[in-house]
Design an enzyme around this catalytic site. Structure first.
Site, short mmCIF file in Angstrom:
data_model
loop_
_atom_site.label_atom_id
_atom_site.label_comp_id
_atom_site.label_asym_id
_atom_site.label_seq_id
_atom_site.Cartn_x
_atom_site.Cartn_y
_atom_site.Cartn_z
CG ASN A 260 30.59 12.62 -10.05
OD1 ASN A 260 31.64 11.82 -11.23
ND2 ASN A 260 29.87 12.67 -10.63
CG ASP B 97 -18.26 -6.77 -5.98
OD1 ASP B 97 -18.54 -7.49 -5.61
OD2 ASP B 97 -18.90 -6.31 -5.93
CG ASP C 237 19.21 16.94 -11.22
OD1 ASP C 237 19.49 16.08 -11.30
OD2 ASP C 237 19.79 17.80 -9.47
CD GLU D 92 19.26 18.04 -7.21
OE1 GLU D 92 20.05 19.15 -7.86
OE2 GLU D 92 19.93 17.02 -6.15
CG ASN E 297 23.86 17.83 -8.51
OD1 ASN E 297 23.55 16.96 -8.16
ND2 ASN E 297 22.53 18.71 -7.22
CG ASP F 49 -17.04 -3.26 -3.13
OD1 ASP F 49 -16.88 -4.86 -2.90
OD2 ASP F 49 -17.90 -3.82 -4.62
#
Length: 851
Positions: free
Chosen positions: A665, A335, A694, A293, A690, A601
């Site tokens: 896990n 270019d 994180d 997440e 978790n 371009d």
């Protein structure tokens, strides 16, 4: 002939017809259309306007940004977290999603802005002949068959065919890439094919008249024009870039893995172990555990960090994802005019007919450019801007203006008691009026051998890409008030002045650095091949193969895909052909960047995985580009590539970490649920695990990247991510199961102690393993992590150990483990990290590392 058939004819076909036949075909004449006929055609062909994007409502555009697989997974994960009462986790997920989506929503308006800029560059009125009389009409009212009148300073209002021209020169560099103004005439082209820059009887919408006058008949209007095709390309949805393709493939990988594991765990638990609701909640908690997440946040922070670093070097990153595409880029198409070169004509040589530097050639060409009062061309400006030349003592008497028949201009000057007639112009026209030649300070008769030498030097200079003018003079023994063309006779040929659009000073070094970084350069230009080769030579760029626009036009896509691999210079190519070349490279598996500055371009900038423009580009190019170089130095190109690879490297660390450790896990949880009579970890404990993990990884954006990682282009490699997940993940599961065994049969742990012990072991191992996975080198000894990453990882590890001893631990269902457990925990962590290091080394030896 019907209007439908006429409108379907190609511009090139109409250019090759005789004027009378073309006017008949278009059912018009030099007296123009009637007002009634013009109105009828306006209804048939539509308004002479450029493409507009069909706008969805802002709300619908915003909602569609949530259709990405990864975003959908994260939304589901956030809803699950909210259902479990994890308000903090849900808030973090939703905040990250909405910030990322708002950023994408804002950036999507660029294409529409680019098309708007194109419209703004076109004049709003034009002079046409209606009912036999000249009149001003609004641009959008012009129709095919209209007769238009043009003079110096006008913008061409539609694609048209020249009927009459007098000294008509147009600046069409922004559309074709040609450095010099182009002369237009009513003569049909002698050969078919070629680029739009070679259509000498064609006027293109949006180009400007530099000098002269002319009349033309309108062939195409609105989106049917060459300019309109570019605008139409800009408002179309851009192709998916390498970065976006990678994110989508990764999203599908996570979705597939999550779906299979969650469904499997749910049915096994529901059928054999527990109630349907408890099994569903447990399976959904697993889904959250598998979801990376923080990936949108990691991406945003990584990219923002890279953008800030680039801004300090004079580079504006308009679309953050372009930085990672920069790192993946293995081919840079550029270019020539205005990007590799200054887009400013400069005097390079002033030589005699033998090629020796000659100051007299410079003096006389300077006098000619200084005293002539006609429209000063870019070549005159280049001579006057070359350096200060002392012309004191010279006084202008008269001049013979330039015209396009004799293609030269003469001035008459007085110095002391001597009069000089000085001519400058096209070498073949200058030499026609010469009877003498100056060689080594002596004036000699102009012999056939001398003429051959002059022609050969002119040819040699032209072949090297120079624009060349001849210079001649004579002493006049007759004082007159006015001089004429007849006085341009018996002249002394003096030499040549030669011009180039010179390369940017930093271009050579930049191209060398990009080559070392594994990025191949390809030049795509509307300019001619001789000038392009000369520029490449000055830059030290090896030309492996040259293809012209007329050659590209004859190739089908399969043939072009083969040619683009061996050819690195494409000259006289149109915007559409540049686009084809870019797409051919992408089909061959290349990640393609484009560096451009002109209107021509813009389609290529739109097609590229990463589009780059420069400070002196037209507004449309800068609006379309992802990245703009504010400084004239091109060295930052290489800096951008390296920054992109570092950004990509830190992103991949998080992905490899997240997928392998999370998979391990969650696989452990799923496996344990089959033989344990209780949940190995509560859903709320899984979410806490978790969240803390994180937090530890949120600083990975600050990590150091190994030097060898940035040496070559980096690509998304989903197979490598999958393999890493399948090889490293099970190691984590083995140690998890070992922890289960020890807790059940050594410590005879009750359910709360079992869950506490596994929470601590899983969080510590998956947090600390970042120091192993973050580098291919030996951790710490040969590759040091950043201080912030080290700090956050150690803090989360400490929290994992401390939480059970705090009141917060009781809230999450933890109990205090015995002290002897910590010795076991230390041994498990050490063994786990050693084994992962061994497997990692084996893994990289066995599999080629593309990520």
């Amino acid at each position: 002939m019907t209007a439908q058939f006429k409108s379907s004819m190609s511009t090139e076909s109409m250019l090759s017809l005789p004027s009378e036949e073309l006017l008949s075909l278009l059912e018009t004449s030099e007296e123009g259309l009637t007002v009634e006929e013009a109105q009828r055609r306006l209804e048939t062909y539509g308004l002479n306007e450029l493409a507009k994007r069909k706008r969805r409502t802002s709300l619908l555009q915003f909602i569609l940004h949530f259709s990405s697989p990864l975003v959908l997974i994260l939304l589901i994960a956030g809803l699950i977290a909210a259902f479990f009462g994890e308000v903090v986790t849900a808030t973090i997920i939703f905040t990250i999603i909405f910030m990322s989506t708002i950023l994408d929503f804002y950036q999507e308006s660029k294409a529409e802005n680019a098309a708007r800029k194109l419209k703004e560059q076109v004049t709003t009125t034009a002079t046409v002949v209606r009912n036999g009389r000249r009149q001003e009409v609004k641009l959008y009212q012009i129709v095919p068959g209209d007769i238009i009148n043009l003079s110096a300073g006008d913008i061409v209002p539609a694609d048209a065919r020249v009927l009459t021209a007098k000294d008509l020169f147009l600046n069409q560099s922004a559309l074709t890439g040609e450095s010099f103004p182009v002369e237009k005439s009513a003569e049909p082209p002698q050969t078919k094919g070629g680029s739009i820059g070679e259509w000498r009887n064609c006027l293109l919408l949006g180009t400007s008249v530099v000098s002269g006058t002319g009349t033309a008949v309108v062939l195409k209007t609105g989106n049917a024009t060459e300019y309109g095709k570019i605008a139409k390309k800009l408002v179309a949805k851009g192709p998916e870039t390498e970065f976006e393709r990678g994110i989508h493939r990764f999203g599908y990988l996570i979705m597939e893995t999550t779906f299979v594991l969650v469904i499997f765990v749910f049915f096994i638990n529901a059928l054999f172990k527990r109630g349907v609701l408890e099994s569903l909640l447990f399976a959904l908690a697993l889904a959250v555990g598998l979801t990376p997440e923080l990936l949108p946040m990691i991406l945003s922070v990584n990219l923002s960090k890279g953008a800030m670093a680039m801004s300090k070097k004079g580079v504006i990153v308009k679309r953050l994802a372009a930085i990672q595409n920069f790192g993946s880029m293995d081919t840079l198409c550029t270019d020539k005019t205005g990007t590799l070169t200054e887009n400013k004509i400069k005097l390079i040589l002033h030589v005699d007919f033998e090629g020796n530097d000659d100051e007299k050639v410079l003096l006389y060409s300077y006098l000619n450019s200084h005293y002539q009062t006609g429209l000063k061309s870019p070549l005159d400006e280049a001579i006057l801007g070359y350096r200060d030349v002392v012309i004191q003592g010279y006084q202008k008497i008269d001049e013979v203006p330039f015209d396009f028949t004799r293609r030269r201009v003469s001035v008459v000057v007085n110095q002391g008691n001597e009069l000089f007639v000085i001519s400058k112009g096209a070498p073949e026209e200058v030499v026609k009026v010469c009877s003498f030649i100056e060689q080594g300070g002596r004036v000699l008769d102009l012999s056939p051998a001398h003429r051959d030498a002059i022609n050969q030097k002119y040819y040699d200079l032209s072949a090297e890409g120079f624009r060349v003018l001849g210079v001649s003079y004579k002493k006049s023994h007759e004082q007159k008030h006015t001089y004429s063309i007849s006085d341009e006779a018996e002249m002394v040929f003096l030499g040549f002045v030669a011009f180039l659009d010179p390369p940017k000073e930093t271009a050579r070094e930049s191209l060398q650095l990009l080559g070392k970084a594994g990025v191949e350069l390809k030049v795509l230009t509307g300019d001619n091949e001789l000038v392009t080769k000369m520029t490449c030579q000055q830059l030290g760029f090896e030309v492996k193969g040259v293809a012209l626009g007329k050659d590209v036009a004859q190739m089908d896509d399969d043939a072009l895909e083969r040619v683009v691999e061996d050819t690195n210079v494409f000259a006289r190519v149109s915007p559409a052909q540049k686009d084809r070349i870019m797409n051919a490279l992408k089909k061959n598996g290349h990640v393609v960047g484009f560096l451009g500055d002109g209107i021509n371009d813009a389609p290529s900038l739109k097609t590229a995985d990463v589009s780059i423009s420069v400070d002196n580009a037209v507004d449309v190019a800068k609006e379309t580009a992802d990245i703009i170089l504010l400084r004239k130095s091109l060295r930052v190109l290489n800096d951008g590539v390296l920054e992109g690879r570092k950004t990509f490297g830190n992103t991949m660390k998080y992905i490899l970490m997240g997928t392998s450790s999370n998979f391990g896990n969650m696989f452990s949880v799923a496996g344990a649920s089959f033989f344990l009579p209780f949940l190995p970890m509560l859903p709320i404990q899984i979410l806490l695990n978790n969240l803390l993990y994180d937090l530890s990884e949120s600083t990975i954006t600050t990590d150091n990247v190994d030097e060898e990682y940035a040496e070559k282009p980096k690509r998304w490699d989903i197979s490598l991510i999958r393999r890493m997940m399948l090889y490293i993940g099970p190691i984590s599961s083995i140690f998890d199961f070992l922890t289960f065994f020890i807790m059940l049969y050594v410590f005879n742990a009750a359910v709360p102690l079992f869950q506490t012990a596994w929470f601590m072991e899983s969080l510590c191992t998956q947090t600390l393993v970042v120091f192993i996975i973050r580098t291919r080198r030996s951790p710490f000894y040969r590759s040091r992590p950043s201080r912030l990453l080290t700090f956050s990882s150690l803090c989360v590890t400490a929290l994992a150990i401390i939480i059970p001893f705090t009141p917060l631990g009781e809230l999450f269902g933890f109990v205090e483990p015995p002290l002897s457990f910590f010795a076991v925990l230390a041994g498990l962590i050490a063994a786990y990290l050693i084994i992962v290091e061994v497997v990692k080394r084996w893994f990289y030896r066995r599999y080629v590392y593309h990520a």
